[in-house]
Write a protein that holds these residues in place. Sequence first.
Motif, mmCIF file in Angstrom:
data_model
loop_
_atom_site.group_PDB
_atom_site.id
_atom_site.type_symbol
_atom_site.label_atom_id
_atom_site.label_comp_id
_atom_site.label_asym_id
_atom_site.label_seq_id
_atom_site.Cartn_x
_atom_site.Cartn_y
_atom_site.Cartn_z
ATOM 1 N N ARG A 95 53.181 27.958 43.187
ATOM 2 C CA ARG A 95 53.369 26.519 43.179
ATOM 3 C C ARG A 95 52.591 25.887 42.020
ATOM 4 N NH1 ARG A 95 52.878 23.872 48.903
ATOM 5 N NH2 ARG A 95 53.750 25.918 49.315
ATOM 6 N N GLY A 96 53.207 24.952 41.371
ATOM 7 C CA GLY A 96 52.549 24.279 40.256
ATOM 8 C C GLY A 96 52.555 25.118 38.990
ATOM 9 N N LYS A 97 53.230 26.263 39.030
ATOM 10 C CA LYS A 97 53.246 27.106 37.837
ATOM 11 C C LYS A 97 54.670 27.316 37.349
ATOM 12 C CE LYS A 97 48.866 29.185 38.725
ATOM 13 N NZ LYS A 97 48.305 30.219 39.560
ATOM 14 N N GLU A 98 55.453 26.274 37.507
ATOM 15 C CA GLU A 98 56.853 26.360 37.079
ATOM 16 C C GLU A 98 56.945 26.646 35.582
ATOM 17 O OE1 GLU A 98 55.645 23.926 38.958
ATOM 18 O OE2 GLU A 98 56.798 23.975 40.829
ATOM 19 N N TYR A 99 55.866 26.294 34.862
ATOM 20 C CA TYR A 99 55.885 26.477 33.393
ATOM 21 C C TYR A 99 55.949 27.947 32.990
ATOM 22 C CZ TYR A 99 50.943 26.966 34.543
ATOM 23 O OH TYR A 99 49.762 27.341 35.123
ATOM 24 N N ARG A 100 55.842 28.837 33.970
ATOM 25 C CA ARG A 100 56.000 30.260 33.648
ATOM 26 C C ARG A 100 57.473 30.654 33.533
ATOM 27 N NH1 ARG A 100 51.378 33.979 35.242
ATOM 28 N NH2 ARG A 100 49.624 32.578 35.548
ATOM 29 N N HIS A 101 58.353 29.735 33.864
ATOM 30 C CA HIS A 101 59.788 30.047 33.815
ATOM 31 C C HIS A 101 60.491 29.197 32.769
ATOM 32 C CE1 HIS A 101 59.648 32.499 37.455
ATOM 33 N NE2 HIS A 101 58.706 31.661 37.829
ATOM 34 N N ALA A 102 61.484 29.790 32.134
ATOM 35 C CA ALA A 102 62.201 29.104 31.056
ATOM 36 C C ALA A 102 62.834 27.798 31.545
ATOM 37 C CB ALA A 102 63.269 30.022 30.480
ATOM 38 N N SER A 103 63.227 27.803 32.828
ATOM 39 C CA SER A 103 63.940 26.639 33.350
ATOM 40 C C SER A 103 63.055 25.380 33.369
ATOM 41 C CB SER A 103 64.447 26.937 34.762
ATOM 42 O OG SER A 103 63.359 27.339 35.572
ATOM 43 N N TYR A 104 61.744 25.555 33.205
ATOM 44 C CA TYR A 104 60.814 24.423 33.208
ATOM 45 C C TYR A 104 61.014 23.541 31.970
ATOM 46 C CZ TYR A 104 56.233 22.092 32.967
ATOM 47 O OH TYR A 104 55.223 21.184 32.870
ATOM 48 N N TYR A 105 61.485 24.157 30.899
ATOM 49 C CA TYR A 105 61.552 23.482 29.601
ATOM 50 C C TYR A 105 62.935 22.900 29.395
ATOM 51 C CZ TYR A 105 57.271 26.071 29.341
ATOM 52 O OH TYR A 105 56.042 26.553 29.633
ATOM 53 N N THR A 106 63.090 21.616 29.711
ATOM 54 C CA THR A 106 64.419 21.002 29.754
ATOM 55 C C THR A 106 64.741 20.183 28.497
ATOM 56 O OG1 THR A 106 63.409 19.150 30.902
ATOM 57 C CG2 THR A 106 64.430 20.852 32.265
ATOM 58 N N GLU A 107 63.742 19.905 27.711
ATOM 59 C CA GLU A 107 63.994 19.005 26.581
ATOM 60 C C GLU A 107 64.844 19.654 25.498
ATOM 61 O OE1 GLU A 107 60.511 16.848 25.191
ATOM 62 O OE2 GLU A 107 59.781 16.895 27.266
ATOM 63 N N SER A 108 64.887 20.975 25.538
ATOM 64 C CA SER A 108 65.682 21.686 24.533
ATOM 65 C C SER A 108 67.138 21.842 24.966
ATOM 66 C CB SER A 108 65.054 23.054 24.281
ATOM 67 O OG SER A 108 64.799 23.684 25.521
ATOM 68 N N GLU A 109 67.491 21.204 26.052
ATOM 69 C CA GLU A 109 68.850 21.350 26.572
ATOM 70 C C GLU A 109 69.890 20.969 25.522
ATOM 71 O OE1 GLU A 109 70.188 19.639 30.649
ATOM 72 O OE2 GLU A 109 68.698 21.246 30.887
ATOM 73 N N GLY A 110 70.941 21.758 25.405
ATOM 74 C CA GLY A 110 71.993 21.465 24.438
ATOM 75 C C GLY A 110 71.734 22.096 23.085
ATOM 76 N N VAL A 111 70.485 22.470 22.805
ATOM 77 C CA VAL A 111 70.182 23.142 21.543
ATOM 78 C C VAL A 111 70.661 24.585 21.639
ATOM 79 C CG1 VAL A 111 68.371 23.788 19.910
ATOM 80 C CG2 VAL A 111 68.170 21.672 21.250
#
Lengths: 114, 335
Positions: A95-111
């Motif tokens: 919990r609280g460590k979602e940053y270990r998964h790629a899905s956490y990083y959403t700002e690059s969506e569409g790139v």
Amino acid sequence: MSKKPVAAATDTMTDTATVQDADVWPLWEVFVRSSRGLSHLHAGSLNAPDAEMAVRNARDLYTRRNEGVSIWVVPSSAITASDPDEKDAFFESPRGKEYRHASYYTESEGVKHL
Amino acid sequence: MAHQASDTRASAMGTSVTTESDSAGQARFDELIAADQRIEPADWMPDAYRKTLIRQISQHAHSEIIGMQPEGNWITRAPSLKRKAILMAKVQDEAGHGLYLYSAAQTLGVGRDRMTEDLISGKAKYSSIFNYPTPTWADMGSIGWLVDGAAICNQVPLCRASYGPYGRAMVRICKEESFHQRQGFEILLHLSRGTAEQKAMAQESVNRWYAPALMMFGPPDADSPNSAQSMAWNIKRFSNDDLRQRFVDMIVPQAEVLGLTLPDPAIRWNEERGHYDYGDLDWDEFYEVLKGRGPANAIRLERRRQAHEDGAWVREAAAAYAARQQASVVERIAS
Ligand SMILES: [Fe+2]
Ligand SMILES: [Fe+2]
């Protein structure tokens, strides 16, 4: 957070470490590599007098239909398992460590290619 | 950190004194069952759940082992080399099924040797279907089609049994069973399309196996007091009568393909229910056979005991050899 089941090898440790009645022949855990390039996976267990017989019995028992190209046997008594009662303390909460998964990083969506 | 799993077992096996860890364990167990999750060997589980599983899984294993006999009977007399090879492969599979299931039972704390003892001493039960004799070659067909067919109906839902090792053993078994049923069906099909005598042999055999196969699902729901608990524990997923109905619905059209009839005049499609109706079964016979008074109970047990005793010197020699190898390794390390 991934919710995949724990690897088969972990599961064997709890599978047979619980045997209480003594048997004349010791218990072995059997791992089978189904084809080149894949890991040996826990297939099950069997009783056998020694390692060589365990390998032969494992062949007859777990690979009657081309299920494997390689077999490992390990005495069940040689396996050390994590404590099931300590589950929460031992396996740190994700919990609280979602940053270990790629899905956490959403700002690059569409790139592309990222 | 590392723990000796036998410690947890000891507490789970202990008397029913409710300790704090027991009630925590019970709560966790209930939670897992409610979520339709699997229980694994090192988990806390109620004593009754463990005992039920030990009984069911070991009986199941014994059935696979004893089940080799009625067919093993025909290996030397199979009508062709192909049929002999198929029959040997099938019987070998049944041995495998027995061993997968013994292993699953062992994870609950019961030893292999003890289970064998209980079987040959007559203490343990096994499926009463294997106490019927196999006087004709057509019986190899009927067993594959009806007995393995009924077993598959029973076993497919057991792949989702709440106890992990049991479910996993069943997955492996179910994968292998479909060949058993098909080869039996083929035997009957060939006989049915053969000479008049061959067809009569097939029909006579199906007549004998039909009712015992239907009884493999166990007594009617009203007389099966333990079923409700097993269903609450997610060991059993469907009631005996539901599974029996499913089986009847499967085999009626299959019998038509075979060109054979089923020996039950009450079989008829019921439009309203969307199922085939079928007649009552003779449960007195079922209980007689279950109690050991079936046509072949004594022979089956005697042969299993004989095989075990005949194999004693092999087991002893193998154990002695293993001990000597072990000793020479220790010696080499010491020197
Ligand atoms: Fe089987
Ligand atoms: Fe079978």
